[in-house]
Design an enzyme around this catalytic site. Structure first.
Site, PDB file in Angstrom:
ATOM      1  N   ASP A  43      -5.686  -5.504  -5.819  1.00  0.00           N
ATOM      2  CA  ASP A  43      -4.570  -5.565  -4.868  1.00  0.00           C
ATOM      3  C   ASP A  43      -4.449  -7.046  -4.508  1.00  0.00           C
ATOM      4  O   ASP A  43      -4.931  -7.917  -5.241  1.00  0.00           O
ATOM      5  CB  ASP A  43      -4.852  -4.684  -3.644  1.00  0.00           C
ATOM      6  CG  ASP A  43      -3.594  -4.400  -2.809  1.00  0.00           C
ATOM      7  OD1 ASP A  43      -3.178  -3.240  -2.767  1.00  0.00           O
ATOM      8  OD2 ASP A  43      -3.044  -5.339  -2.197  1.00  0.00           O
TER       9      ASP A  43
ATOM     10  N   LYS B 115      -8.145   3.486  -0.483  1.00  0.00           N
ATOM     11  CA  LYS B 115      -7.882   2.049  -0.429  1.00  0.00           C
ATOM     12  C   LYS B 115      -9.106   1.368   0.152  1.00  0.00           C
ATOM     13  O   LYS B 115      -9.888   1.981   0.891  1.00  0.00           O
ATOM     14  CB  LYS B 115      -6.669   1.749   0.448  1.00  0.00           C
ATOM     15  CG  LYS B 115      -5.943   0.469   0.066  1.00  0.00           C
ATOM     16  CD  LYS B 115      -5.124   0.630  -1.198  1.00  0.00           C
ATOM     17  CE  LYS B 115      -4.363  -0.641  -1.536  1.00  0.00           C
ATOM     18  NZ  LYS B 115      -3.516  -0.494  -2.730  1.00  0.00           N
TER      19      LYS B 115
END
Length: 463
Positions: free
Chosen positions: A158, A118
């Site tokens: 995201d 991430k």
């Protein structure tokens, strides 16, 4: 938690994600059957690599701006690191480690060859011009490009990173590295993206919940006639709402950071046309509060400022948190149970607090099959997005573009397999009260962990 907290700074979001997984494993029979897996848990908790860097860029007034950029390359035992980039002022290492940790096991549940990672930055795209966002993305990629690649690390979007940002990031990578490769997913369809990718997380969430409903009712019920409360109004919430309506359900709420939009009439639903209008307002960076006062919404919907929808619902069958982490608290979970919710599944990552999960799991165990409340954790319920990202990677590797029908059929198969894996693993490694449903939390956590642990052991990461 001792080995975790001894060596780490205060990282509450990451500690919560770890605690949720570890407590599930401890309360199952996994460590009784495989005591060596305790060592695997300790190893998988530590990222393989964390990267933090400075991002300097010039705003439209010629002033210097400085942000912090991050990439957590958590685990590559199953494939290249895979996970989104988040641009939001709240981004920090704790949040990215929690998201990366969840991503490891979510990716494992898809059955595709993807590791977990991430990244992002504490940059806020809201209020910025396209030119400023382009300049930031170019500066951000100047450093990130040193650490990613189609067979190394493949980021996606995201929160705060939509198709526009992916385009700017991909262009910057191509110019800086002189490579055209599938280094990012969520790309435009005409230049390497996959059909169904924008819809995938929301569609996959609804496919997953459809299996929950059918399993719990012995195939007697579907979404038809169900009242479905959804939080958020971004990409995941929009496409989940559209698929719910397609399946015959009624969508009774959407929300954003400023408040919630709730349908007044019990038999009424937010319509596809209204969702398309919300999509346009999101592109223009507008809030639901601006729509709530228009004729299209004012007559049929109530707007509750500074509130999530959960405690403002009279009757609900399905709840789908699709906004951000920890958006369903313990009291809100009790309110949902009181309103009649029987199926709760996370479209957001770690959408429910530990207290909320405890309430849902207790209700699951204390009722007969057919009346239990069933909770689907994000690592399983919302894995459709990363699954189609994996399918986009496959198409890029082959220089092919599959039809929307092909991708959607593959997505349906992945969500069905993910659901069944959770059910069967829970039956094998947990003890349920007689007549209660298997725990999808336990089953998904254990299945994802065991797959990753086995690969790590084969590769010598623990023994």
């Amino acid at each position: 938690m001792s080995h975790l907290t001894t060596h780490l700074p205060v990282e509450p979001e990451f500690e919560q994600a770890y605690r949720e997984l570890a407590s599930t494993l401890e309360n199952s029979t996994l460590f009784d059957k495989h005591p060596e897996h305790r060592r695997a848990l300790e190893v998988v908790t530590v990222p393989e690599r964390t990267i933090q860097f400075r991002v300097t860029w010039e705003n439209d007034k010629g002033g210097l701006e400085v942000n912090r950029g991050y990439r957590v390359q958590f685990n590559s035992s199953l494939g290249p690191y895979k996970g989104g980039l988040r641009f939001h002022p709240t981004v920090n290492m704790s949040i990215l480690k929690f998201l990366g940790f969840e991503q490891i096991f979510k990716n494992a549940l898809t059955g595709l060859n993807m590791g977990g990672g991430k990244g992002g930055a504490d940059f806020d795209p809201k209020g910025k011009s396209d030119n400023e966002i382009r300049k930031f993305c170019s500066a951000f990629m100047m450093e990130l490009s040193k650490h990613i690649g189609a067979d190394i690390d493949v980021p996606a979007g995201d929160i705060g990173v939509s198709g526009r940002e992916i385009g700017f990031l991909f262009g910057a990578y191509k110019r800086q590295r002189h490579l055209w490769e599938g280094v990012l997913t969520g790309k435009g369809v005409s230049w390497g993206g996959s059909l169904i990718r924008p819809e995938a997380t929301g569609y996959g969430l609804v496919y997953y919940v459809q299996h929950m409903i059918q399993y719990a009712t012995d195939n007697q019920e579907t979404f038809k006639g169900k009242r479905v409360a959804i939080s958020g109004s971004g990409n995941v919430a929009q496409y989940a709402a559209l698929k719910v309506i397609e399946f015959g359900g009624t969508v009774i709420s959407l929300s954003d950071s400023k408040g919630s939009l709730i349908v007044r009439d019990e038999a009424d639903s937010i319509t596809p046309e209204e969702i398309y209008l919300i999509q346009q307002h999101k592109v223009e960076r507008k809030y639901l509060s601006e729509l709530a006062s228009t004729d299209a919404f004012r007559e049929r919907c109530s707007y509750v400022p500074e509130a999530r929808p959960w405690e403002h619902l009279d009757k609900v069958d399905v709840a789908l948190p699709c906004a951000t982490q920890n958006e369903v608290s313990g009291p809100e979970a009790l309110a949902l149970i009181e309103a009649g919710a029987r199926y709760i599944a996370e479209g957001s990552n770690m959408g429910c607090t530990l207290a909320a999960i405890e309430h849902f799991e207790a209700s699951r165990q204390n009722h007969e099959k057919g009346k239990s409340i069933w909770y689907g954790p994000g690592k399983a319920a919302n894995c459709g997005g990363v699954a189609v990202s994996g399918l986009e990677m496959a198409q890029n590797s082959q220089r092919l573009t599959w039809t929307a029908e092909e991708v959607d059929n593959k997505l349906k198969h992945i969500m069905h397999t993910c659901f069944l894996t959770g059910v069967e693993t829970a039956k094998s490694y947990t003890v349920n009260a007689e007549g209660s449903l298997p725990s999808l939390v336990a089953g998904s956590n254990i299945a994802g962990f065991m797959k990753v642990a086995a690969a790590m052991r084969d590769q010598g990461d623990w023994w």
